[in-house]
Design a protein around this motif. Structure first.
Motif, PDB file in Angstrom:
ATOM      1  N   VAL A 133       3.933  44.202  31.798  1.00  0.00           N
ATOM      2  CA  VAL A 133       5.381  44.042  31.910  1.00  0.00           C
ATOM      3  C   VAL A 133       5.764  43.902  33.382  1.00  0.00           C
ATOM      4  CG1 VAL A 133       7.604  45.145  31.443  1.00  0.00           C
ATOM      5  CG2 VAL A 133       5.705  45.396  29.817  1.00  0.00           C
ATOM      6  N   VAL A 134       6.693  43.003  33.654  1.00  0.00           N
ATOM      7  CA  VAL A 134       7.152  42.767  35.021  1.00  0.00           C
ATOM      8  C   VAL A 134       8.546  43.353  35.195  1.00  0.00           C
ATOM      9  CG1 VAL A 134       7.762  41.009  36.737  1.00  0.00           C
ATOM     10  CG2 VAL A 134       5.756  40.690  35.268  1.00  0.00           C
ATOM     11  N   ARG A 135       8.700  44.187  36.231  1.00  0.00           N
ATOM     12  CA  ARG A 135      10.003  44.738  36.604  1.00  0.00           C
ATOM     13  C   ARG A 135      10.224  44.494  38.098  1.00  0.00           C
ATOM     14  NH1 ARG A 135      11.757  44.704  31.710  1.00  0.00           N
ATOM     15  NH2 ARG A 135      10.975  46.340  30.305  1.00  0.00           N
ATOM     16  N   ASP A 136      11.291  43.790  38.428  1.00  0.00           N
ATOM     17  CA  ASP A 136      11.622  43.492  39.830  1.00  0.00           C
ATOM     18  C   ASP A 136      10.448  42.849  40.561  1.00  0.00           C
ATOM     19  OD1 ASP A 136      14.196  44.620  39.532  1.00  0.00           O
ATOM     20  OD2 ASP A 136      13.369  46.632  39.875  1.00  0.00           O
ATOM     21  N   GLY A 137       9.783  41.936  39.865  1.00  0.00           N
ATOM     22  CA  GLY A 137       8.683  41.197  40.467  1.00  0.00           C
ATOM     23  C   GLY A 137       7.363  41.931  40.539  1.00  0.00           C
ATOM     24  N   GLU A 138       7.305  43.152  40.000  1.00  0.00           N
ATOM     25  CA  GLU A 138       6.079  43.946  40.036  1.00  0.00           C
ATOM     26  C   GLU A 138       5.541  44.145  38.622  1.00  0.00           C
ATOM     27  OE1 GLU A 138       4.530  48.440  41.266  1.00  0.00           O
ATOM     28  OE2 GLU A 138       6.561  47.793  41.759  1.00  0.00           O
ATOM     29  N   ILE A 139       4.215  44.030  38.460  1.00  0.00           N
ATOM     30  CA  ILE A 139       3.580  44.307  37.169  1.00  0.00           C
ATOM     31  C   ILE A 139       3.454  45.813  37.067  1.00  0.00           C
ATOM     32  CG2 ILE A 139       1.519  44.044  35.756  1.00  0.00           C
ATOM     33  CD1 ILE A 139       2.416  41.473  38.423  1.00  0.00           C
ATOM     34  N   VAL A 140       4.247  46.423  36.188  1.00  0.00           N
ATOM     35  CA  VAL A 140       4.299  47.880  36.096  1.00  0.00           C
ATOM     36  C   VAL A 140       3.224  48.375  35.138  1.00  0.00           C
ATOM     37  CG1 VAL A 140       6.708  48.033  36.733  1.00  0.00           C
ATOM     38  CG2 VAL A 140       6.114  47.774  34.330  1.00  0.00           C
ATOM     39  N   ASN A 141       2.574  49.433  35.519  1.00  0.00           N
ATOM     40  CA  ASN A 141       1.384  49.906  34.808  1.00  0.00           C
ATOM     41  C   ASN A 141       1.718  50.672  33.527  1.00  0.00           C
ATOM     42  OD1 ASN A 141      -1.763  50.294  35.532  1.00  0.00           O
ATOM     43  ND2 ASN A 141      -1.054  52.078  34.413  1.00  0.00           N
ATOM     44  N   ASP A 142       2.443  51.762  33.644  1.00  0.00           N
ATOM     45  CA  ASP A 142       2.550  52.691  32.524  1.00  0.00           C
ATOM     46  C   ASP A 142       3.366  52.131  31.364  1.00  0.00           C
ATOM     47  OD1 ASP A 142       1.187  54.123  34.395  1.00  0.00           O
ATOM     48  OD2 ASP A 142       2.507  55.867  34.380  1.00  0.00           O
ATOM     49  N   GLU A 143       4.427  51.399  31.663  1.00  0.00           N
ATOM     50  CA  GLU A 143       5.186  50.768  30.580  1.00  0.00           C
ATOM     51  C   GLU A 143       4.335  49.733  29.855  1.00  0.00           C
ATOM     52  OE1 GLU A 143       9.352  48.298  29.787  1.00  0.00           O
ATOM     53  OE2 GLU A 143       8.916  49.103  31.790  1.00  0.00           O
ATOM     54  N   SER A 144       3.482  49.041  30.590  1.00  0.00           N
ATOM     55  CA  SER A 144       2.589  48.056  29.967  1.00  0.00           C
ATOM     56  C   SER A 144       1.644  48.717  28.969  1.00  0.00           C
ATOM     57  CB  SER A 144       1.791  47.325  31.046  1.00  0.00           C
ATOM     58  OG  SER A 144       2.635  46.647  31.945  1.00  0.00           O
ATOM     59  N   LEU A 145       1.198  49.943  29.282  1.00  0.00           N
ATOM     60  CA  LEU A 145       0.274  50.642  28.382  1.00  0.00           C
ATOM     61  C   LEU A 145       0.881  50.831  27.001  1.00  0.00           C
ATOM     62  CD1 LEU A 145      -1.205  53.428  30.715  1.00  0.00           C
ATOM     63  CD2 LEU A 145      -2.195  51.197  30.135  1.00  0.00           C
ATOM     64  N   HIS A 146       2.173  51.063  26.921  1.00  0.00           N
ATOM     65  CA  HIS A 146       2.848  51.241  25.628  1.00  0.00           C
ATOM     66  C   HIS A 146       2.682  49.996  24.764  1.00  0.00           C
ATOM     67  CE1 HIS A 146       5.905  52.059  22.616  1.00  0.00           C
ATOM     68  NE2 HIS A 146       6.491  50.912  22.943  1.00  0.00           N
ATOM     69  N   TYR A 147       2.983  48.832  25.328  1.00  0.00           N
ATOM     70  CA  TYR A 147       2.909  47.595  24.550  1.00  0.00           C
ATOM     71  C   TYR A 147       1.466  47.224  24.215  1.00  0.00           C
ATOM     72  CZ  TYR A 147       7.813  47.099  25.801  1.00  0.00           C
ATOM     73  OH  TYR A 147       9.159  47.308  25.950  1.00  0.00           O
ATOM     74  N   LEU A 148       0.551  47.500  25.127  1.00  0.00           N
ATOM     75  CA  LEU A 148      -0.864  47.217  24.865  1.00  0.00           C
ATOM     76  C   LEU A 148      -1.396  48.100  23.744  1.00  0.00           C
ATOM     77  CD1 LEU A 148      -1.907  46.903  28.586  1.00  0.00           C
ATOM     78  CD2 LEU A 148      -2.031  45.050  26.905  1.00  0.00           C
ATOM     79  N   THR A 149      -0.973  49.347  23.726  1.00  0.00           N
ATOM     80  CA  THR A 149      -1.400  50.256  22.665  1.00  0.00           C
ATOM     81  C   THR A 149      -0.863  49.797  21.320  1.00  0.00           C
ATOM     82  OG1 THR A 149      -1.518  52.103  24.205  1.00  0.00           O
ATOM     83  CG2 THR A 149      -1.365  52.643  21.872  1.00  0.00           C
ATOM     84  N   GLN A 150       0.408  49.379  21.274  1.00  0.00           N
ATOM     85  CA  GLN A 150       0.984  48.867  20.030  1.00  0.00           C
ATOM     86  C   GLN A 150       0.230  47.628  19.556  1.00  0.00           C
ATOM     87  OE1 GLN A 150       2.724  51.892  19.495  1.00  0.00           O
ATOM     88  NE2 GLN A 150       3.606  50.354  18.113  1.00  0.00           N
ATOM     89  N   THR A 151      -0.165  46.781  20.494  1.00  0.00           N
ATOM     90  CA  THR A 151      -0.944  45.584  20.144  1.00  0.00           C
ATOM     91  C   THR A 151      -2.265  45.975  19.508  1.00  0.00           C
ATOM     92  OG1 THR A 151       0.077  44.338  21.957  1.00  0.00           O
ATOM     93  CG2 THR A 151      -1.983  43.483  21.062  1.00  0.00           C
ATOM     94  N   ALA A 152      -2.960  46.927  20.114  1.00  0.00           N
ATOM     95  CA  ALA A 152      -4.249  47.366  19.578  1.00  0.00           C
ATOM     96  C   ALA A 152      -4.105  47.934  18.168  1.00  0.00           C
ATOM     97  CB  ALA A 152      -4.877  48.401  20.508  1.00  0.00           C
TER      98      ALA A 152
END
Length: 325
Positions: A133-152
């Motif tokens: 997930v991108v927030r203010d031009g930065e790829i944010v780590n912990d929020e991305s983990l939520h969506y990746l876990t849901q994908t898995a």
């Protein structure tokens, strides 16, 4: 000459049968995992221009492709999806009716003997092309983990035998392992892209998966190709977090890393023979510069010799045909 002392190593190279008898490293069709790109629509079988012989296929062509793998003796496939819609958080990656989820269900129904590996990332599904997930031009780590876990979890629900997260977010193995366990999928192993370099060899894959970043690059989360010790730290973290397999990607330019990871960690090691490595050989062979069969088998054998137990490769079908001869 009677006083000259030396060893006669050529004794064990005299004939084909003698060479086979003492061969140390063996390449088998069972070692190969074939990547497939599944797209929305019907009657789609598009050859990827930069990857001769590799196609994007719609679901109505998928079973035909899987039956070919079974006939060749290939036992495993890794599924990549190309969705019809993209957004900022990659919603189609974790939908029950996402393209990968539908593909997995179809494969498990029509060709149940195949082991299905699900690539777990967001880059094909986000409109910006990054793996998180991108927030203010930065790829944010912990929020991305939520969506990746849901994908898995949705991939496991669809029937995936193995989850293969490729995003290189910190903690992705721990998050996905916990998510799978809590969802009742503690039996599903994680094949971690533990060592994934920010490589120039990925270009043709991005054509196939429509996953090129729309800004910047991926060097802030994929590894610097100059680093060796970092690879061991990354692999160690994934082992501690519960990975069941470790992937080194790319393979050919990182055989030294593969050997060190294999020597250090007692888990099955997977080499990813990536798109650029594939396309270079295909181009050279089409120009008559190399013998494709010989160089493919030599290259894949080098990965086994470096410690790989399994190889993800676009050459899987070709290699199976060569080996079956």
């Amino acid at each position: 000459m009677s006083e000259l002392q030396f060893k006669r190593h050529r004794r064990l190279r005299r004939t084909d049968s003698m060479r086979a008898l003492v061969r140390e490293t063996h390449l088998r069709t069972e070692d190969l995992i074939f990547p497939i790109f599944v797209v929305e629509g019907e009657k789609v079988k598009n050859e990827v221009a930069s990857m001769p012989g590799v196609h994007q296929v719609s679901l109505d062509h998928l079973t035909e492709e899987m039956n070919e793998l079974v006939d060749l003796g290939i036992r495993s496939v890794i599924v990549f999806g190309v969705p019809g819609e993209k957004d900022e958080v990659g919603t189609q990656a974790y939908q029950q009716e996402g393209i990968v989820q539908r593909a997995i269900r179809q494969i498990k129904q029509d060709t149940p003997s195949l082991t299905v590996v699900a690539d777990t990332c967001l880059c094909q599904y986000t409109d910006h092309g990054h793996c998180g997930v991108v927030r203010d031009g930065e790829i944010v780590n912990d929020e991305s983990l939520h969506y990746l876990t849901q994908t898995a979890i949705t991939q496991a629900e669809a029937g995936a035998d193995i989850i293969a997260p490729s995003n290189m977010m910190d903690g992705f193995v721990a998050a996905i392992r916990q998510g799978l366990d809590e969802a009742g999928y503690s039996q599903i192993p994680v094949m971690s892209y533990a060592v994934k370099y920010a490589s120039s060899f990925y270009g043709p894959f991005r054509d196939a998966a429509h996953s090129s970043p729309q800004f910047g690059d991926r060097r802030a989360y994929q590894m610097d190709p100059a680093n060796r010790l970092e690879a061991l730290r990354e692999a160690e973290s994934d082992v501690e977090e519960g990975a069941d397999f470790l992937i080194v990607k790319p393979a050919l330019a990182y055989l030294d890393i593969m050997r060190e990871v294999k020597d250090r960690f007692n888990l099955p090691l997977v080499a990813y023979n990536v798109s650029g490595e594939y396309s270079m050989i295909k181009a050279a062979a089409q120009n008559g510069w190399v013998n494709e069969e010989e160089i493919v088998l030599e290259k894949l054998t080098s990965m086994k010799r470096a410690g790989a137990d399994l190889i993800i490769t676009y050459f899987a079908k070709d290699a199976a045909r060569y080996l079956n001869k």
